[in-house]
Design a protein around this motif. Structure first.
Motif, PDB file in Angstrom:
ATOM      1  N   ASN A 143     -19.272  54.283  55.194  1.00 34.38           N
ATOM      2  CA  ASN A 143     -18.065  55.071  54.983  1.00 34.38           C
ATOM      3  C   ASN A 143     -17.512  55.562  56.322  1.00 34.38           C
ATOM      4  O   ASN A 143     -18.205  56.215  57.091  1.00 34.38           O
ATOM      5  CB  ASN A 143     -18.368  56.269  54.085  1.00 34.38           C
ATOM      6  CG  ASN A 143     -18.717  55.834  52.671  1.00 34.38           C
ATOM      7  OD1 ASN A 143     -18.177  54.849  52.177  1.00 34.38           O
ATOM      8  ND2 ASN A 143     -19.641  56.555  52.029  1.00 34.38           N
ATOM      9  N   HIS A 144     -16.261  55.246  56.567  1.00 28.67           N
ATOM     10  CA  HIS A 144     -15.627  55.610  57.818  1.00 28.67           C
ATOM     11  C   HIS A 144     -14.443  56.524  57.569  1.00 28.67           C
ATOM     12  O   HIS A 144     -13.744  56.400  56.563  1.00 28.67           O
ATOM     13  CB  HIS A 144     -15.117  54.365  58.554  1.00 28.67           C
ATOM     14  CG  HIS A 144     -16.158  53.323  58.816  1.00 28.67           C
ATOM     15  ND1 HIS A 144     -17.005  53.376  59.876  1.00 28.67           N
ATOM     16  CD2 HIS A 144     -16.485  52.207  58.118  1.00 28.67           C
ATOM     17  CE1 HIS A 144     -17.810  52.325  59.856  1.00 28.67           C
ATOM     18  NE2 HIS A 144     -17.515  51.605  58.796  1.00 28.67           N
ATOM     19  N   SER A 145     -14.224  57.427  58.479  1.00 29.53           N
ATOM     20  CA  SER A 145     -13.001  58.224  58.455  1.00 29.53           C
ATOM     21  C   SER A 145     -11.876  57.405  59.077  1.00 29.53           C
ATOM     22  O   SER A 145     -12.093  56.324  59.620  1.00 29.53           O
ATOM     23  CB  SER A 145     -13.207  59.527  59.236  1.00 29.53           C
ATOM     24  OG  SER A 145     -13.560  59.235  60.582  1.00 29.53           O
ATOM     25  N   GLN A 146     -10.682  57.896  59.005  1.00 32.59           N
ATOM     26  CA  GLN A 146      -9.549  57.215  59.614  1.00 32.59           C
ATOM     27  C   GLN A 146      -9.687  57.213  61.135  1.00 32.59           C
ATOM     28  O   GLN A 146     -10.296  58.092  61.730  1.00 32.59           O
ATOM     29  CB  GLN A 146      -8.244  57.913  59.211  1.00 32.59           C
ATOM     30  CG  GLN A 146      -7.915  57.808  57.720  1.00 32.59           C
ATOM     31  CD  GLN A 146      -7.650  56.379  57.285  1.00 32.59           C
ATOM     32  OE1 GLN A 146      -7.002  55.619  58.008  1.00 32.59           O
ATOM     33  NE2 GLN A 146      -8.156  56.006  56.129  1.00 32.59           N
ATOM     34  N   GLY A 147      -9.075  56.215  61.758  1.00 31.89           N
ATOM     35  CA  GLY A 147      -9.111  56.150  63.210  1.00 31.89           C
ATOM     36  C   GLY A 147      -9.997  55.032  63.709  1.00 31.89           C
ATOM     37  O   GLY A 147     -10.541  54.235  62.934  1.00 31.89           O
ATOM     38  N   HIS A 160     -13.208  53.295  65.240  1.00 33.01           N
ATOM     39  CA  HIS A 160     -14.663  53.434  65.243  1.00 33.01           C
ATOM     40  C   HIS A 160     -15.281  52.190  65.874  1.00 33.01           C
ATOM     41  O   HIS A 160     -14.689  51.106  65.853  1.00 33.01           O
ATOM     42  CB  HIS A 160     -15.201  53.625  63.827  1.00 33.01           C
ATOM     43  CG  HIS A 160     -14.685  54.859  63.161  1.00 33.01           C
ATOM     44  ND1 HIS A 160     -15.243  56.102  63.360  1.00 33.01           N
ATOM     45  CD2 HIS A 160     -13.639  55.035  62.307  1.00 33.01           C
ATOM     46  CE1 HIS A 160     -14.577  56.999  62.652  1.00 33.01           C
ATOM     47  NE2 HIS A 160     -13.595  56.377  62.004  1.00 33.01           N
ATOM     48  N   TRP A 163     -19.132  46.995  58.351  1.00 37.12           N
ATOM     49  CA  TRP A 163     -17.960  47.817  58.071  1.00 37.12           C
ATOM     50  C   TRP A 163     -17.833  48.153  56.592  1.00 37.12           C
ATOM     51  O   TRP A 163     -17.460  49.266  56.224  1.00 37.12           O
ATOM     52  CB  TRP A 163     -16.684  47.124  58.559  1.00 37.12           C
ATOM     53  CG  TRP A 163     -16.597  47.035  60.051  1.00 37.12           C
ATOM     54  CD1 TRP A 163     -16.567  45.901  60.805  1.00 37.12           C
ATOM     55  CD2 TRP A 163     -16.554  48.118  60.978  1.00 37.12           C
ATOM     56  NE1 TRP A 163     -16.508  46.202  62.137  1.00 37.12           N
ATOM     57  CE2 TRP A 163     -16.489  47.558  62.279  1.00 37.12           C
ATOM     58  CE3 TRP A 163     -16.558  49.500  60.841  1.00 37.12           C
ATOM     59  CZ2 TRP A 163     -16.441  48.349  63.424  1.00 37.12           C
ATOM     60  CZ3 TRP A 163     -16.503  50.282  61.989  1.00 37.12           C
ATOM     61  CH2 TRP A 163     -16.447  49.710  63.256  1.00 37.12           C
ATOM     62  N   ASP A 199     -20.146  54.733  67.174  1.00 37.03           N
ATOM     63  CA  ASP A 199     -19.242  55.718  67.763  1.00 37.03           C
ATOM     64  C   ASP A 199     -19.854  56.460  68.956  1.00 37.03           C
ATOM     65  O   ASP A 199     -19.787  57.682  69.066  1.00 37.03           O
ATOM     66  CB  ASP A 199     -18.786  56.722  66.699  1.00 37.03           C
ATOM     67  CG  ASP A 199     -17.589  56.202  65.917  1.00 37.03           C
ATOM     68  OD1 ASP A 199     -17.103  55.096  66.225  1.00 37.03           O
ATOM     69  OD2 ASP A 199     -17.131  56.908  65.011  1.00 37.03           O
ATOM     70  N   SER A 204     -13.185  48.935  64.553  1.00 32.29           N
ATOM     71  CA  SER A 204     -12.482  48.971  63.269  1.00 32.29           C
ATOM     72  C   SER A 204     -11.002  48.679  63.426  1.00 32.29           C
ATOM     73  O   SER A 204     -10.365  48.148  62.507  1.00 32.29           O
ATOM     74  CB  SER A 204     -12.670  50.342  62.610  1.00 32.29           C
ATOM     75  OG  SER A 204     -12.172  51.376  63.454  1.00 32.29           O
ATOM     76  N   GLU A 205     -10.443  49.027  64.568  1.00 28.04           N
ATOM     77  CA  GLU A 205      -9.020  48.806  64.827  1.00 28.04           C
ATOM     78  C   GLU A 205      -8.873  48.195  66.220  1.00 28.04           C
ATOM     79  O   GLU A 205      -8.925  48.911  67.226  1.00 28.04           O
ATOM     80  CB  GLU A 205      -8.238  50.118  64.754  1.00 28.04           C
ATOM     81  CG  GLU A 205      -8.277  50.787  63.387  1.00 28.04           C
ATOM     82  CD  GLU A 205      -7.545  52.121  63.396  1.00 28.04           C
ATOM     83  OE1 GLU A 205      -6.987  52.479  64.460  1.00 28.04           O
ATOM     84  OE2 GLU A 205      -7.539  52.784  62.352  1.00 28.04           O
TER      85      GLU A 205
END
Length: 331
Positions: free
Chosen positions: A111-115, A117, A107, A142, A40-41
């Motif tokens: 639903n994803h939390s911050q940070g 993944h 993606w 994850d 994701s990042e």
């Protein structure tokens, strides 16, 4: 971080798939596996999206969102260009399509939390030399199992409650699910066979193991015999301790089959014994590189005194030989 654990999950799963179960049989088989990773990042050395392809234990292709092109990773794969000069172009387009699928579908629908993944997808096929075929398709999220395909029922097995929504969506989409099965049972096997033909000098060679047995004192008056097999290829090997012709599987400690820097493999297995029964034990090894199975026993090393004596004897002979040559020249 959770993303790093995801990366470790991929590496661990890849290692297990590539290693297989080396002690169940010496029967050779070949595998074609693809490992997809989406983060994701991007950062920490991880591109946003990566595909790595392996034939058996050898990486032969890589694509990532930085280079945005399929790149060869083994010399033999370049042979495909002789049959299809456009191979790398259309493979690159296919990889870009999968990158888009990860970005848009996986993606956006989850639903994803911050940070950070990580999504992973492993899929591939196996072909035994006796013609038996197999295949698998498994997703992880994850660092944990997420969904895996059951090819026989065309259903997806959910590893936890979060995967249930995706499971229902994919099972309702028969085109998607059947497409995964058709690839594993059709195109995957076809390309596995074609790639094997390209890389046969490397991947279909056989190198027999060198087998040695060492002894070391253990606790309680026992002794540990360790059998080492090294320098063999392919990696499938059958090795076990036997006593009076009986296999001692339950009493055996095993190491993994690991690669050497030259592309061959090594492994070990040990057993604790009564020293008085040492001569009854054999390390039994079967491998495709051997014309017949080996049964190797422990042998006492040569004594230091004998070794020194042999060296001194050789030196003496050498001195006498040199003296004789000099004498003949002067004469």
């Amino acid at each position: 971080m959770r993303g790093l654990s995801g990366a470790r999950w991929l590496l661990g799963a890849a290692a297990l798939l590539l290693a297989g179960d080396p002690f169940t049989s010496s029967h050779a088989h070949h595998t074609l596996h693809y490992f997809f990773t989406g983060v994701s990042e991007p950062g920490q050395g991880l591109p946003h999206f990566t595909i790595v392809g392996y034939l058996d234990d050898q990486q032969f292709v890589r694509y990532d969102s930085d280079a945005r092109r399929d790149l060869p990773r083994a010399p033999w794969i370049r042979k495909v260009e002789q049959e299809d000069p456009q191979y790398w172009d259309w493979q690159t387009q296919l990889s870009r399509s999968w990158e888009l699928y990860f970005r848009v579908t996986l993606w956006s629908r989850f639903n994803h939390s911050q940070g950070l993944h990580v999504w992973q997808w492993m899929h591939g096929c196996e072909l035994d030399t006796d013609g038996r075929k197999g295949g698998h398709s498994q997703f992880g999220y994850d660092g944990k199992d997420f969904l895996s395909l059951d090819k026989e029922t065309l259903t997806w097995t959910a590893a936890d409650s979060r995967a249930q929504v995706t499971k229902r969506r994919w099972e309702a989409d028969r085109v998607w699910t059947e497409g995964r099965k058709n690839f594993l049972e059709g195109d995957c096997i076809k390309w596995l066979q074609k790639y094997l033909d390209y890389g046969k000098e490397t991947l279909l060679r056989t190198e027999p193991p060198v087998v040695t047995v060492a002894s070391k004192a253990s606790y309680g008056g026992l002794e540990r015999l360790t059998c080492q097999a090294y320098g063999f290829y392919p990696k499938e090997i059958e090795a076990t301790w036997i006593k009076d012709g009986e296999s001692l599987e339950a009493e055996t400690y095993r190491g993994s089959v690991s690669p050497n820097s030259d592309g061959t493999y090594y492994t070990w297995l040990s057993i604790e014994i009564n020293p008085e029964e040492r001569d009854l034990y054999r390390c039994h090894v079967e491998h495709d590189g051997l014309s017949e199975a080996l049964d190797v026993a422990w042998k006492a090393p040569a004594s230091v005194g004998l070794l020194v004596g042999c060296i001194l004897g050789a030196v003496t002979v050498l001195i006498l030989l040199v003296t004789g040559v000099v004498f003949c020249i002067r004469k």
